[in-house]
Design an enzyme around this catalytic site. Structure first.
Site: not given
Ligand code: FPP
Length: 260
Positions: A25, A42, A136
């Site tokens: 997050d 992201h 892994l």
């Molecule tokens: C949460 O941060 C993150 C996500 C909903 C997406 C996670 C995706 C990635 C790390 C990239 C893709 C992953 C792979 C495995 C290829 P948020 O957007 O909720 O952050 P915020 O809380 O600051 O708004």
């Protein structure tokens, strides 16, 4: 079958967690702080995924499960959802060869029927290519929800019971064998980055006796040192699984304290 229920049998515990599950997050806030569009967070999040996968493989972690897209993330703006899908496809296309070369098995869990056919096909091919790797197991939870997982397992068990009438045979082991992560032990360590302290419908069944670690660090800044800090914190925990501290002391001390 690797799965063994922590509420049925006390699992073996080692200094390095066998299975780490992470809610990644803080991507959006990381970007906003830098006056960048949220999606830039992201993109940097993928770099953090790479660093943490490498660190887990080096450290001897056997299973790493990452929450990439929850069943509730469809509620985000359409452009952000599309961006995440494209990012996922690009990461799959670019990284699978490297994962395979490093002995890493890839699994993707969640309701994949909602993804377009091309993504489903990419996932199936990536899983098949890496299926025999043992260093892994990297699991990506995509369109995953803990309640979805419990419900789909319950549905399969109900169908089975309707066929064979063996309702009494439904126990924890039988239930867990139908969960999406039936091939993995329960997570030893759950990490959530970004400062919030909730599970957000991740592995509801499997986290029964998992140790929790919350950090303010935003996911794009989470690196090998952050992982080492989380594992060090885990190493200081006393995992009792319902027992008392005294029961965990080495047997020899009990013998020493007995009157002659
Ligand atoms: C949460 O941060 C993150 C996500 C909903 C997406 C996670 C995706 C990635 C790390 C990239 C893709 C992953 C792979 C495995 C290829 P948020 O957007 O909720 O952050 P915020 O809380 O600051 O708004």
């Amino acid at each position: 079958m690797t799965y063994s229920s922590s509420t049925v049998r006390v699992p073996d515990v080692a200094a390095v967690p066998r299975h780490i599950a992470i809610v990644m997050d803080g991507n959006g806030r990381w970007a906003t702080q830098r006056r960048l569009p949220r999606v830039a967070g992201h993109t940097r999040g993928v770099d953090a995924v790479r660093a943490v996968v490498e660190a887990c493989a080096r450290t001897g972690v056997e299973y790493l499960t990452l929450f990439a897209f929850s069943s509730e993330n469809w509620r985000r703006p359409m452009e952000e959802v599309s961006f995440l899908m494209r990012l996922f496809v690009t990461a799959l296309e670019r990284e699978v060869g490297k994962l395979h070369a490093n002995g890493i098995r890839l699994r993707v869990v969640g309701d994949l029927s909602q993804f377009d056919a091309r993504i489903q096909d990419l996932i199936r091919r990536a899983e098949a290519k890496t299926a025999r790797n043992t260093r892994l197991t990297l699991t990506i939870a995509a369109n995953y929800g803990g309640r979805w997982d419990i419900l789909q397992a319950a549905r399969k068990l109900a169908e089975q019971a309707a066929r064979d009438g063996q309702v009494g045979a439904i126990d924890e082991q039988a239930f867990a064998e139908h969960l999406a992560l039936s091939y993995a032990p329960e997570p030893d360590l759950f990490i959530r980055t970004g400062g919030d302290t909730r599970i957000s419908n991740f592995l509801l069944w499997q986290l029964a006796y998992t140790e929790f670690y919350f950090t303010e660090t935003f996911w794009p800044d989470f690196d090998a040192q952050s992982l080492a800090d989380a594992i060090a914190s885990y190493g200081r925990r006393e995992r009792r699984f319902g027992r008392t501290s005294a029961q965990l002391e080495p047997q020899s001390q009990d013998v020493d304290s007995l009157p002659c």
